[in-house]
Write a protein that holds these residues in place. Structure first.
Motif, PDB file in Angstrom:
ATOM      1  N   GLY A  86     -46.325 -11.715  -0.491  1.00 23.57           N
ATOM      2  CA  GLY A  86     -46.234 -10.399   0.134  1.00 23.57           C
ATOM      3  C   GLY A  86     -47.332  -9.435  -0.312  1.00 23.57           C
ATOM      4  N   ASP A  87     -48.085  -9.815  -1.342  1.00 22.32           N
ATOM      5  CA  ASP A  87     -49.252  -9.030  -1.760  1.00 22.32           C
ATOM      6  C   ASP A  87     -50.434  -9.504  -0.933  1.00 22.32           C
ATOM      7  N   LYS A  88     -51.036  -8.612  -0.180  1.00 21.77           N
ATOM      8  CA  LYS A  88     -52.111  -8.994   0.739  1.00 21.77           C
ATOM      9  C   LYS A  88     -53.506  -8.714   0.204  1.00 21.77           C
ATOM     10  N   LYS A  89     -53.611  -7.773  -0.753  1.00 23.01           N
ATOM     11  CA  LYS A  89     -54.937  -7.451  -1.285  1.00 23.01           C
ATOM     12  C   LYS A  89     -54.816  -7.161  -2.783  1.00 23.01           C
ATOM     13  N   PRO A  90     -55.944  -7.281  -3.493  1.00 21.83           N
ATOM     14  CA  PRO A  90     -55.913  -6.970  -4.922  1.00 21.83           C
ATOM     15  C   PRO A  90     -55.332  -5.575  -5.155  1.00 21.83           C
ATOM     16  N   GLY A  91     -54.498  -5.473  -6.175  1.00 14.01           N
ATOM     17  CA  GLY A  91     -53.874  -4.192  -6.508  1.00 14.01           C
ATOM     18  C   GLY A  91     -52.497  -4.004  -5.913  1.00 14.01           C
ATOM     19  N   ASP A  92     -52.143  -4.793  -4.877  1.00 16.03           N
ATOM     20  CA  ASP A  92     -50.794  -4.693  -4.318  1.00 16.03           C
ATOM     21  C   ASP A  92     -49.763  -5.071  -5.378  1.00 16.03           C
ATOM     22  N   ILE A  93     -48.613  -4.402  -5.361  1.00 14.18           N
ATOM     23  CA  ILE A  93     -47.510  -4.703  -6.290  1.00 14.18           C
ATOM     24  C   ILE A  93     -46.200  -4.824  -5.510  1.00 14.18           C
ATOM     25  N   ASN A  94     -46.284  -5.417  -4.319  1.00 16.43           N
ATOM     26  CA  ASN A  94     -45.109  -5.530  -3.451  1.00 16.43           C
ATOM     27  C   ASN A  94     -44.007  -6.420  -4.027  1.00 16.43           C
ATOM     28  N   GLY A  95     -44.351  -7.258  -4.991  1.00 14.81           N
ATOM     29  CA  GLY A  95     -43.345  -8.124  -5.603  1.00 14.81           C
ATOM     30  C   GLY A  95     -42.585  -7.469  -6.740  1.00 14.81           C
ATOM     31  N   GLN A  96     -43.025  -6.293  -7.158  1.00 19.15           N
ATOM     32  CA  GLN A  96     -42.397  -5.611  -8.291  1.00 19.15           C
ATOM     33  C   GLN A  96     -40.932  -5.297  -8.007  1.00 19.15           C
ATOM     34  N   GLY A  97     -40.031  -5.834  -8.839  1.00 14.46           N
ATOM     35  CA  GLY A  97     -38.603  -5.545  -8.741  1.00 14.46           C
ATOM     36  C   GLY A  97     -37.864  -6.283  -7.639  1.00 14.46           C
ATOM     37  N   VAL A  98     -38.519  -7.203  -6.939  1.00 10.24           N
ATOM     38  CA  VAL A  98     -37.849  -7.930  -5.854  1.00 10.24           C
ATOM     39  C   VAL A  98     -36.588  -8.617  -6.384  1.00 10.24           C
ATOM     40  N   LYS A  99     -35.481  -8.358  -5.705  1.00  8.87           N
ATOM     41  CA  LYS A  99     -34.155  -8.916  -6.051  1.00  8.87           C
ATOM     42  C   LYS A  99     -33.769  -8.661  -7.504  1.00  8.87           C
ATOM     43  N   GLY A 100     -34.423  -7.685  -8.128  1.00  9.28           N
ATOM     44  CA  GLY A 100     -34.115  -7.365  -9.522  1.00  9.28           C
ATOM     45  C   GLY A 100     -34.479  -8.467 -10.494  1.00  9.28           C
ATOM     46  N   THR A 101     -35.295  -9.435 -10.044  1.00  5.89           N
ATOM     47  CA  THR A 101     -35.615 -10.576 -10.896  1.00  5.89           C
ATOM     48  C   THR A 101     -37.105 -10.861 -11.040  1.00  5.89           C
ATOM     49  N   TRP A 102     -37.938 -10.199 -10.257  1.00 10.92           N
ATOM     50  CA  TRP A 102     -39.383 -10.426 -10.308  1.00 10.92           C
ATOM     51  C   TRP A 102     -40.086  -9.160 -10.775  1.00 10.92           C
ATOM     52  N   PHE A 103     -40.985  -9.318 -11.763  1.00  7.58           N
ATOM     53  CA  PHE A 103     -41.666  -8.158 -12.330  1.00  7.58           C
ATOM     54  C   PHE A 103     -43.121  -8.477 -12.634  1.00  7.58           C
ATOM     55  N   ALA A 104     -43.998  -7.517 -12.351  1.00  2.00           N
ATOM     56  CA  ALA A 104     -45.381  -7.634 -12.789  1.00  2.00           C
ATOM     57  C   ALA A 104     -45.371  -7.757 -14.310  1.00  2.00           C
ATOM     58  N   VAL A 105     -46.421  -8.351 -14.851  1.00  2.00           N
ATOM     59  CA  VAL A 105     -46.486  -8.616 -16.286  1.00  2.00           C
ATOM     60  C   VAL A 105     -47.492  -7.662 -16.933  1.00  2.00           C
ATOM     61  N   THR A 106     -47.065  -6.988 -17.996  1.00  2.00           N
ATOM     62  CA  THR A 106     -47.981  -6.092 -18.706  1.00  2.00           C
ATOM     63  C   THR A 106     -48.978  -6.909 -19.528  1.00  2.00           C
ATOM     64  N   ASP A 107     -49.989  -6.237 -20.002  1.00  2.00           N
ATOM     65  CA  ASP A 107     -50.996  -6.896 -20.839  1.00  2.00           C
ATOM     66  C   ASP A 107     -50.416  -7.364 -22.175  1.00  2.00           C
ATOM     67  N   LYS A 108     -49.189  -6.950 -22.481  1.00  2.00           N
ATOM     68  CA  LYS A 108     -48.500  -7.394 -23.697  1.00  2.00           C
ATOM     69  C   LYS A 108     -47.470  -8.490 -23.402  1.00  2.00           C
ATOM     70  N   GLY A 109     -47.344  -8.885 -22.126  1.00  2.94           N
ATOM     71  CA  GLY A 109     -46.411  -9.952 -21.738  1.00  2.94           C
ATOM     72  C   GLY A 109     -45.025  -9.471 -21.373  1.00  2.94           C
ATOM     73  N   LYS A 110     -44.828  -8.175 -21.346  1.00  6.01           N
ATOM     74  CA  LYS A 110     -43.514  -7.596 -21.003  1.00  6.01           C
ATOM     75  C   LYS A 110     -43.385  -7.376 -19.510  1.00  6.01           C
ATOM     76  N   LYS A 111     -42.164  -7.126 -19.045  1.00  4.89           N
ATOM     77  CA  LYS A 111     -41.940  -6.787 -17.641  1.00  4.89           C
ATOM     78  C   LYS A 111     -42.423  -5.363 -17.410  1.00  4.89           C
ATOM     79  N   ALA A 112     -43.270  -5.179 -16.403  1.00  4.13           N
ATOM     80  CA  ALA A 112     -43.784  -3.849 -16.088  1.00  4.13           C
ATOM     81  C   ALA A 112     -42.666  -2.976 -15.539  1.00  4.13           C
ATOM     82  N   GLY A 113     -42.730  -1.685 -15.832  1.00  3.05           N
ATOM     83  CA  GLY A 113     -41.767  -0.737 -15.288  1.00  3.05           C
ATOM     84  C   GLY A 113     -40.408  -0.779 -15.955  1.00  3.05           C
ATOM     85  N   GLN A 114     -40.309  -1.442 -17.073  1.00  2.00           N
ATOM     86  CA  GLN A 114     -39.026  -1.573 -17.754  1.00  2.00           C
ATOM     87  C   GLN A 114     -38.990  -0.738 -19.013  1.00  2.00           C
TER      88      GLN A 114
END
Length: 114
Positions: A86-114
């Motif tokens: 669902g991400d069509k171009k660099p920088g898209d974050i459309n997968g963030q929080g999908v179904k409460g189980t998918w999260f972008a990954v921070t540079d420290k390996g943590k779930k982004a936005g948490q």
């Protein structure tokens, strides 16, 4: 590589600049995948990477995982990495929080936005 996202902060992206995600139904210790079958139509495993080409991250935390089909998937801090169709171009974050189980990954390996 790392991208500084205005909403989520420093997140990991692949070599094409696409956001990478982790899945709550995967396991880091031991490393196991919960994304099988139809899940793989939407969430694409990031291919294992040459750690000498890693930029902006602790390369010692970049590893790989042998998937059930024999392919090698990249992992960071033992969490498997995926891109979202669902991400069509660099920088898209459309997968963030999908179904409460998918999260972008921070540079420290943590779930982004948490």
């Amino acid at each position: 590589m790392v991208n500084n996202n205005a909403e989520l902060g420093k997140i990991i992206v692949d070599g094409k600049g696409m956001t990478v995600y982790r899945f709550n139904k995967d396991s880091a210790w031991p490393m196991k995948t919960g994304c099988l079958g139809a899940c793989l139509d939407t969430w694409k495993p990031v291919k294992a990477v040459d750690t000498t080409k890693v930029a902006g991250l602790d390369a010692a935390k970049v590893t790989s995982f042998k998937r059930p089909d024999g392919t090698k998937q990249a992992a960071f801090d033992c969490w498997l990495l995926y891109t979202f169709t669902g991400d069509k171009k660099p920088g898209d974050i459309n997968g963030q929080g999908v179904k409460g189980t998918w999260f972008a990954v921070t540079d420290k390996g943590k779930k982004a936005g948490q």
